[in-house]
Design a protein around this motif. Structure first.
Motif, PDB file in Angstrom:
ATOM      1  N   ARG A 172      38.920 -22.683 -14.772  1.00 45.54           N
ATOM      2  CA  ARG A 172      39.216 -21.266 -14.972  1.00 45.54           C
ATOM      3  C   ARG A 172      38.166 -20.595 -15.859  1.00 45.54           C
ATOM      4  O   ARG A 172      38.225 -19.386 -16.088  1.00 45.54           O
ATOM      5  CB  ARG A 172      40.578 -21.104 -15.649  1.00 45.54           C
TER       6      ARG A 172
ATOM      7  N   GLU B 131      36.784 -11.780 -15.091  1.00 46.28           N
ATOM      8  CA  GLU B 131      37.935 -12.650 -15.298  1.00 46.28           C
ATOM      9  C   GLU B 131      38.140 -13.587 -14.110  1.00 46.28           C
ATOM     10  O   GLU B 131      37.756 -13.286 -12.977  1.00 46.28           O
ATOM     11  CB  GLU B 131      39.210 -11.814 -15.505  1.00 46.28           C
TER      12      GLU B 131
ATOM     13  N   ARG C 285      48.852 -14.842  -8.610  1.00 46.39           N
ATOM     14  CA  ARG C 285      49.630 -15.949  -8.027  1.00 46.39           C
ATOM     15  C   ARG C 285      50.722 -15.404  -7.128  1.00 46.39           C
ATOM     16  O   ARG C 285      51.436 -14.477  -7.481  1.00 46.39           O
ATOM     17  CB  ARG C 285      50.243 -16.785  -9.157  1.00 46.39           C
ATOM     18  N   GLY C 286      50.829 -15.974  -5.932  1.00 45.41           N
ATOM     19  CA  GLY C 286      51.826 -15.520  -4.969  1.00 45.41           C
ATOM     20  C   GLY C 286      51.330 -14.420  -4.045  1.00 45.41           C
ATOM     21  O   GLY C 286      51.947 -14.137  -3.013  1.00 45.41           O
TER      22      GLY C 286
ATOM     23  N   LYS D 227      43.855 -23.354  -8.247  1.00 47.21           N
ATOM     24  CA  LYS D 227      44.326 -22.735  -9.471  1.00 47.21           C
ATOM     25  C   LYS D 227      44.282 -21.221  -9.282  1.00 47.21           C
ATOM     26  O   LYS D 227      43.411 -20.710  -8.582  1.00 47.21           O
ATOM     27  CB  LYS D 227      43.443 -23.143 -10.657  1.00 47.21           C
ATOM     28  N   TYR D 228      45.209 -20.530  -9.940  1.00 49.64           N
ATOM     29  CA  TYR D 228      45.285 -19.081  -9.818  1.00 49.64           C
ATOM     30  C   TYR D 228      45.549 -18.432 -11.164  1.00 49.64           C
ATOM     31  O   TYR D 228      46.243 -18.998 -12.017  1.00 49.64           O
ATOM     32  CB  TYR D 228      46.405 -18.675  -8.855  1.00 49.64           C
ATOM     33  N   ALA D 229      45.015 -17.231 -11.320  1.00 48.61           N
ATOM     34  CA  ALA D 229      45.412 -16.411 -12.453  1.00 48.61           C
ATOM     35  C   ALA D 229      46.845 -15.949 -12.227  1.00 48.61           C
ATOM     36  O   ALA D 229      47.271 -15.746 -11.089  1.00 48.61           O
ATOM     37  CB  ALA D 229      44.482 -15.209 -12.566  1.00 48.61           C
ATOM     38  N   ASN D 230      47.573 -15.790 -13.301  1.00 51.73           N
ATOM     39  CA  ASN D 230      48.972 -15.372 -13.182  1.00 51.73           C
ATOM     40  C   ASN D 230      49.092 -14.024 -12.461  1.00 51.73           C
ATOM     41  O   ASN D 230      50.061 -13.787 -11.736  1.00 51.73           O
ATOM     42  CB  ASN D 230      49.607 -15.272 -14.564  1.00 51.73           C
ATOM     43  N   SER D 231      48.106 -13.172 -12.653  1.00 49.32           N
ATOM     44  CA  SER D 231      48.166 -11.824 -12.084  1.00 49.32           C
ATOM     45  C   SER D 231      48.073 -11.808 -10.558  1.00 49.32           C
ATOM     46  O   SER D 231      48.441 -10.813  -9.932  1.00 49.32           O
ATOM     47  CB  SER D 231      47.056 -10.956 -12.669  1.00 49.32           C
TER      48      SER D 231
END
Length: 122
Positions: free
Chosen positions: A104, A46, A65-66, A59-63
């Motif tokens: 992505r 993934e 991010r942060g 860009k980042y995966a939501n899982s």
């Protein structure tokens, strides 16, 4: 042709941090967008994060991010993934990839490293 070598994986406790590095070689390696992907046991690979060739667009995966931060140093032909506040579910083999698009999508990356294992103990 671009060769990619990941380093920096290891075993860390939940809440800890690791920084993965990806060394790129090849005449045009600094012109390619770079991405990080991961594959956990029994799961498909993934997307984690990606960065444009200039480093200005990420860009980042939501899982992640942060918690994760991707960067690159074109002068050194390096890409990095800083991972903070690691969780058990981040355990996976992490792969560095390079391709023509800041994407992505795994299939849009042409060159891949061999991967580095990250294990997060809870």
């Amino acid at each position: 042709q671009v060769q990619l070598v990941e380093t920096g994986g290891g075993l860390v406790q939940a809440g800890g941090s690791l920084r993965l590095s990806c060394a790129a070689s090849g005449r045009t390696s600094s012109t390619y967008p770079m991405g990080w992907f991961r594959q956990a046991p029994g799961k498909e690979r993934e997307f984690v994060a990606s960065v444009s060739s200039s480093g200005s667009v990420t860009k980042y995966a939501n899982s992640v991010r942060g918690r994760f931060s991707i960067s690159r140093d074109n002068a050194r032909n390096m890409a990095y993934l800083q991972m903070n506040n690691l969780k058990a579910e981040d355990t996976a083999i992490y792969y560095c990839a390079a391709g023509p698009y800041n994407s992505r999508t795994e299939s849009q990356y042409v060159y891949w490293g061999q991967g580095t294992q990250v294990t997060v103990s809870s």
